[in-house]
Write a protein that holds these residues in place. Structure first.
Motif, PDB file in Angstrom:
ATOM      1  N   ALA A   5       0.843  -1.206   0.000  1.00  0.00           N
ATOM      2  CA  ALA A   5       0.000   0.000   0.000  1.00  0.00           C
ATOM      3  C   ALA A   5       0.878   1.256   0.000  1.00  0.00           C
ATOM      4  N   ILE A   6       1.965   1.218   0.747  1.00  0.00           N
ATOM      5  CA  ILE A   6       2.867   2.384   0.790  1.00  0.00           C
ATOM      6  C   ILE A   6       3.483   2.617  -0.594  1.00  0.00           C
ATOM      7  N   ARG A   7       3.881   1.544  -1.264  1.00  0.00           N
ATOM      8  CA  ARG A   7       4.432   1.712  -2.621  1.00  0.00           C
ATOM      9  C   ARG A   7       3.414   2.387  -3.527  1.00  0.00           C
ATOM     10  N   ILE A   8       2.164   1.941  -3.436  1.00  0.00           N
ATOM     11  CA  ILE A   8       1.121   2.539  -4.294  1.00  0.00           C
ATOM     12  C   ILE A   8       0.968   4.028  -3.990  1.00  0.00           C
ATOM     13  N   MET A   9       0.873   4.359  -2.705  1.00  0.00           N
ATOM     14  CA  MET A   9       0.645   5.762  -2.344  1.00  0.00           C
ATOM     15  C   MET A   9       1.843   6.641  -2.722  1.00  0.00           C
ATOM     16  N   LYS A  10       3.057   6.160  -2.465  1.00  0.00           N
ATOM     17  CA  LYS A  10       4.271   6.946  -2.742  1.00  0.00           C
ATOM     18  C   LYS A  10       4.550   7.084  -4.233  1.00  0.00           C
ATOM     19  N   GLU A  11       4.403   5.973  -4.968  1.00  0.00           N
ATOM     20  CA  GLU A  11       4.846   5.975  -6.358  1.00  0.00           C
ATOM     21  C   GLU A  11       3.774   6.438  -7.335  1.00  0.00           C
ATOM     22  N   THR A  12       2.509   6.484  -6.894  1.00  0.00           N
ATOM     23  CA  THR A  12       1.446   6.890  -7.825  1.00  0.00           C
ATOM     24  C   THR A  12       0.753   8.189  -7.411  1.00  0.00           C
ATOM     25  N   GLU A  13       0.835   8.539  -6.128  1.00  0.00           N
ATOM     26  CA  GLU A  13       0.100   9.700  -5.588  1.00  0.00           C
ATOM     27  C   GLU A  13      -1.421   9.523  -5.708  1.00  0.00           C
ATOM     28  N   ALA A  14      -1.869   8.282  -5.723  1.00  0.00           N
ATOM     29  CA  ALA A  14      -3.316   8.024  -5.692  1.00  0.00           C
ATOM     30  C   ALA A  14      -3.847   8.355  -4.302  1.00  0.00           C
ATOM     31  N   ASP A  15      -5.192   8.255  -4.139  1.00  0.00           N
ATOM     32  CA  ASP A  15      -5.814   8.674  -2.884  1.00  0.00           C
ATOM     33  C   ASP A  15      -6.087   7.531  -1.920  1.00  0.00           C
TER      34      ASP A  15
END
Ligand code: KIV
Length: 271
Positions: free
Chosen positions: A107-117
């Motif tokens: 989840a951290i990779r997704i938030m950091k690397e995509t800037e999704a919500d």
């Protein structure tokens, strides 16, 4: 910038408010920049970068093969396009089940690397620890119950789930658990309409249905299905809003003809 042209971004909090005032939530999938720009500008509240990308973008039979890196690629492209909608990204198969530390890292990779919500996870009690750990890091989580496509090999069929009482009661319990844990919304996929309406009325968390009837707080469809690009999939719940496969096939056929007949490019289409 005038007040009229200010774009108010959709937040998880706004979705809760929408449920409270009975305003339905419109959600669609997108996987790339150009499509996400259209979907966002058309007023969709939530854009899901679904792992259905495995099917409609990559041509796999199931959603299982898609990787975290592939999801991150799709999500980054979508986030760059969006001004208003809340962007939610699916955690793909194998990146959260069984180990809440792995789930948090994913989840951290997704938030950091995509800037999704936010992220979305399939399952109930079995993955509750992962949900709690991700939430404890301040990452919003959308749940997903009913027909959870990452479990297709366990189900053995894409038929309607939770028709039997035991599975229906488990689904209701799971919905309460996810809601109490702090999920900001829960997708209910392919379950009886009456069950979805019951869950929706019992929990304060917004429910988003796909094949779950009109009693949900919102609806979601896969964009390629509702635009008629992917016509090999025709479940009863799918309403087709366009026949883009025909439009696109005719346009491409026309182009091929024009090239072959030397009609394209003409005098005005050259330098
Ligand atoms: O991956 C997806 O597109 C989804 C929706 C069908 C809810 O999970």
């Amino acid at each position: 910038m005038s007040v009229e042209s200010t774009v108010w971004a959709v937040t998880t909090y706004r979705l809760t408010e929408m449920k409270q005032r009975g305003e339905k939530i419109a959600m669609l999938t997108s996987y790339d920049y150009s499509m996400a720009r259209i979907v966002d500008a058309a007023g969709v509240d939530v854009i899901l970068v679904g792992d259905s990308a495995a099917n409609v973008m990559a041509g796999y039979e199931t959603t299982l093969p898609i990787t975290l890196d592939m999801m991150i690629y799709h999500a980054r492209s979508v986030v760059r396009a969006v001004n208003r909608a809340l962007v939610v990204v699916d955690l793909p198969f194998g990146t959260y089940q069984g180990n809440s530390k792995v789930a948090l890292d994913s989840a951290i990779r997704i938030m950091k690397e995509t800037e999704a919500d936010a992220v979305k996870i399939e399952g109930g009690e079995e993955i509750l620890e992962s949900v709690q750990r991700i939430l404890s890091a301040g990452i919003p989580v959308m749940g997903h119950l009913g027909l959870t496509p990452q479990s297709i090999h366990k189900f053995g069929t894409y038929a309607v789930r939770a028709k039997e009482e035991a599975e229906a009661e488990k689904l209701v319990r799971d919905a309460h658990l996810l809601s109490e844990a702090g999920c900001f919304a829960i997708v209910l996929e392919k379950i009886p309409a009456a069950l979805a309406a019951r869950v929706t009325s019992e929990i304060p968390t917004p429910t988003i249905g796909i094949g779950a009837g009109p009693g949900c707080d919102g609806q979601v469809l896969v964009i390629h299905d509702m635009l008629g690009i992917n016509k090999g999939f025709s479940p009863r719940f799918l309403r087709r809003y366009a026949d883009l496969r025909t439009v696109m096939t005719e346009a491409v056929g026309h182009y091929v003809q024009d090239v072959k007949s030397c009609d394209f490019p003409n005098e005005k289409e050259q330098y």
